[in-house]
Design a protein around this motif. Structure first.
Motif, PDB file in Angstrom:
ATOM      1  N   LEU A 186     -41.101 -45.678  45.604  1.00 47.56           N
ATOM      2  CA  LEU A 186     -39.660 -45.757  45.888  1.00 47.56           C
ATOM      3  C   LEU A 186     -38.927 -46.429  44.734  1.00 47.56           C
ATOM      4  O   LEU A 186     -37.842 -46.008  44.339  1.00 47.56           O
ATOM      5  CB  LEU A 186     -39.414 -46.538  47.183  1.00 47.56           C
ATOM      6  CG  LEU A 186     -39.681 -45.764  48.468  1.00 47.56           C
ATOM      7  CD1 LEU A 186     -39.497 -46.668  49.667  1.00 47.56           C
ATOM      8  CD2 LEU A 186     -38.755 -44.576  48.572  1.00 47.56           C
ATOM      9  N   LYS A 190     -36.045 -44.904  42.463  1.00 49.19           N
ATOM     10  CA  LYS A 190     -34.743 -45.563  42.278  1.00 49.19           C
ATOM     11  C   LYS A 190     -34.412 -45.647  40.788  1.00 49.19           C
ATOM     12  O   LYS A 190     -33.288 -45.348  40.368  1.00 49.19           O
ATOM     13  CB  LYS A 190     -34.801 -46.969  42.898  1.00 49.19           C
ATOM     14  CG  LYS A 190     -33.436 -47.620  43.021  1.00 49.19           C
ATOM     15  CD  LYS A 190     -33.534 -49.091  43.259  1.00 49.19           C
ATOM     16  CE  LYS A 190     -33.483 -49.814  41.953  1.00 49.19           C
ATOM     17  NZ  LYS A 190     -33.627 -51.243  42.020  1.00 49.19           N
ATOM     18  N   LEU A 213     -42.806 -38.934  50.883  1.00 48.83           N
ATOM     19  CA  LEU A 213     -42.497 -39.586  49.601  1.00 48.83           C
ATOM     20  C   LEU A 213     -42.741 -38.635  48.441  1.00 48.83           C
ATOM     21  O   LEU A 213     -41.949 -38.557  47.505  1.00 48.83           O
ATOM     22  CB  LEU A 213     -43.384 -40.828  49.423  1.00 48.83           C
ATOM     23  CG  LEU A 213     -42.888 -42.101  50.091  1.00 48.83           C
ATOM     24  CD1 LEU A 213     -43.841 -43.240  49.775  1.00 48.83           C
ATOM     25  CD2 LEU A 213     -41.503 -42.461  49.590  1.00 48.83           C
TER      26      LEU A 213
END
Ligand code: ADP
Length: 458
Positions: A186, A190, A213
Motif C-alpha cells: 500500500l 501511495k 492488492l
C-alpha cells in the motif's frame, strides 16, 4: 512503524488475544472439572468396592483389613455403623468429623458424593452404604486430600501460562509480519500515485499476487503506463502538428515573397497566387481536421442518432459523388438492398463514407472502379468500400489509421491529404460502437469494411 500497520496490528492482536484468553479459560476449567470428576468417580468406586467386601464379612477383622489397605494409599477410609459411631478409620477423626455430620440420609445403593468443593475444603469425599440382606448396617466414607488436586492445578496453571506466553508472542510476531506484508504494498502504491500526480509516470510496482492488492497495483501500473503512452503520443502529436503547419506556411511565405517582387509577369504572379491559395486551403483543411479530432477526443461532440433509410442515404451519396468520380474518369457503383435501416448519426455516417470515397478517388487511376456495397447479416449492417486502385503496402497497413500517417507523404500532400482522414473515420466508427477493417494489396486495390450493430428491416 506507519499508522495503518499499527491500527491493523492492534485490532488483530486484540481479537486474537481475546479469542486465545477465552479458549484457554474454557480449556482450563474443562480440564480441572474433568480431573475432579475423575477423582470423585474413582473415590466412589473404591468406596463401593470396600462396602461390597464388608457386605460379605462385616466383622472387625475385615474392617481393620480395609482400613489397613487404605492407610497405604493416598486416599482415606472411615467405616461407621448405621447409628453413626466410627468403627474404624485410616485418618484422625478430628480431620473428617465435620464431613460425617453432613446429611447422609437416603444414600442410594451405588453411593453418594458427600463433598466436592475442592477449592475451599481440605477433602473431597464420597459415601457408600453397607447393606446386608436389604438392611443398612453401616457406611464406608472415602476421603481424598484436596492438596493433590491443588498441586495438580498449579502445575496446569504453569503450563497454561507458558503456553499462553508462547502463543501470544508468536501471535504478536506473526501480526507484525502480516501487517507489514499488507501495508508495504500500500505504501508503495501511495508513493507511485504521488509520483503520477507530479507528472512522473515511470513507476514500476512489483507484482504482489492475484488478490485485491495485486489487482490494485496492476490497475495503478496500467494507469501509469497509459498516461505515459498518452504523454508520448501527445508529444509526437504536437511535433507532427507543428511540422504539418510549418510546411504550408513555408510555401505561403516563400511565394508571397516572390509575388512581392516587382518584375513578375501577370501569368507568373497568377501562378504563384494560385499556389498560395491552395496552400491556404490545405492549411484550413488541416485545421478543420484537427478541430474535428479534438472534438472527438474530448468526447464533447454529440452523436445524434436517427433511424436512417440506407437505400435513400446511399442513393444521395451516389448522386453527390458520381460527378467527382466521372471528372477523374473513374466509376462508382453502389449496391444497397431495399428497406434496410440503421440507427446512426446521418452527418457522421456521411463523413465516414465521404472520407473513404475521397481516398478511393485519391489513390486510384483513371479507368478504375470503386464499389460501395451495403448489406446486412443478422443484426449487423456491413458497409464495404472497395477500389481497384494502387493499394497499400502490407507494412503500412497497421499504421494507416494513425494521425498524420501517410504512405507516400509527398503524393498524399499533392492530392490534398492531411493524413487525418482515416483517423477521423476510425474515431467516428468507434463512437458509433462499430468496427472498421481494411484489406489491401498493392496494385490490386483496397477494401474497407465497416460493421455497425442494429440493422433493421422493414
Ligand atoms: P490522407 O489524407 O493522406 O489520405 P488518410 O488518413 O485518409 O490520409 O489515409 C492514410 C494513408 O492511407 C494515405 O496516405 C494513403 O497512403 C493510404 N490510403 C488510404 N486510403 C487508401 C486507398 N483507398 N487506397 C490506397 N491507399 C489508401
Amino acid at each position: 512503524m506507519n499508522k495503518l500497520s499499527i491500527k491493523l496490528g492492534t485490532v488483530f492482536f486484540l481479537i486474537i488475544f481475546g479469542l486465545e484468553t477465552f479458549m484457554f479459560f474454557f480449556l482450563h476449567s474443562a480440564l480441572v472439572d474433568s480431573r475432579v470428576e475423575e477423582e470423585l468417580t474413582s473415590l466412589q468406586a473404591r468406596g463401593n468396592s470396600h462396602s461390597s467386601i464388608l457386605e460379605k464379612q462385616f466383622n472387625e477383622d475385615t474392617i481393620s483389613h480395609v482400613t489397613l489397605m487404605e492407610s497405604e494409599a493416598n486416599t482415606d477410609v472411615v467405616i461407621t455403623n448405621i447409628a453413626g459411631p466410627i468403627l474404624d478409620s485410616s485418618v484422625p477423626s478430628k480431620d473428617i468429623i465435620e464431613y460425617l455430620e453432613k446429611s447422609v440420609s437416603d444414600i442410594p445403593r451405588e453411593g453418594q458424593i458427600v463433598e466436592d468443593n475442592w477449592k475451599e475444603e481440605s477433602f473431597i469425599s464420597t459415601v457408600s452404604p453397607i447393606e446386608i440382606n436389604g438392611q443398612t448396617m453401616g457406611f464406608v466414607y472415602m476421603f481424598q486430600n484436596t492438596e493433590s488436586i491443588h498441586s495438580l492445578i498449579e502445575r496446569l496453571n504453569d503450563h497454561f501460562l507458558l503456553t499462553g506466553f508462547i502463543a501470544i508472542s508468536l501471535t504478536f510476531i506473526i501480526i507484525i509480519i502480516l501487517s507489514k506484508a499488507l501495508v508495504n504494498p500500500l505504501i508503495k502504491m501511495k508513493e507511485a500515485t504521488f509520483k503520477i500526480s507530479k507528472g512522473d509516470f515511470s513507476v514500476s510496482l512489483p507484482k504482489t499476487g492475484k488478490d485485491e492488492l495485486g489487482d490494485l497495483a496492476e490497475s495503478i501500473q496500467l494507469l501509469a503506463d497509459d498516461l505515459n503512452y498518452l504523454k508520448q503520443e501527445r508529444n509526437d502529436f504536437l511535433a507532427s502538428i507543428s511540422h504539418e503547419l510549418r510546411t504550408p506556411l513555408t510555401y505561403i511565405k516563400g511565394y508571397t515573397d516572390i509575388v512581392h517582387r516587382r518584375n513578375l509577369s501577370i501569368e507568373d504572379r497568377d501562378k504563384y497566387l494560385t499556389i498560395i491559395l491552395e496552400e491556404t486551403h490545405r492549411l484550413s483543411d488541416l485545421i478543420k481536421d484537427l478541430f474535428d479530432l479534438a472534438k472527438i477526443d474530448k468526447n464533447s461532440f454529440v452523436i445524434q442518432k436517427k433511424l436512417i433509410d440506407l437505400t435513400d442515404f446511399v442513393f444521395k451519396i451516389e448522386q453527390k459523388f458520381t460527378p467527382a468520380f466521372l471528372e477523374k474518369n473513374m466509376s462508382l457503383v453502389v449496391e444497397c438492398p431495399n428497406n434496410l435501416y440503421l440507427t446512426a448519426d446521418p452527418s457522421r455516417l456521411e463523413q465516414i463514407i465521404f472520407n473513404l470515397l475521397d481516398n478511393a478517388i485519391k489513390y486510384s487511376a483513371p479507368g478504375d472502379k470503386t464499389t460501395l456495397t451495403v448489406s446486412s447479416k443478422k443484426h449487423d449492417v456491413h458497409i464495404r468500400i472497395a477500389d481497384n486502385g494502387k493499394g497499400i503496402p502490407a507494412e503500412d497497413i497497421p499504421y494507416i489509421f494513425n494521425r498524420f500517417y501517410r504512405v507516400e507523404k509527398s503524393r498524399s500532400r499533392a492530392l490534398g491529404g492531411t493524413g487525418m482522414g482515416l483517423a477521423i473515420v476510425r474515431e467516428l466508427v468507434l463512437a458509433h460502437g462499430g468496427t472498421i477493417t481494411v484489406h489491401s494489396e498493392e496494385k490490386k486495390g483496397t477494401e474497407f469494411e465497416i460493421i455497425f450493430k442494429g440493422a433493421e428491416k422493414r
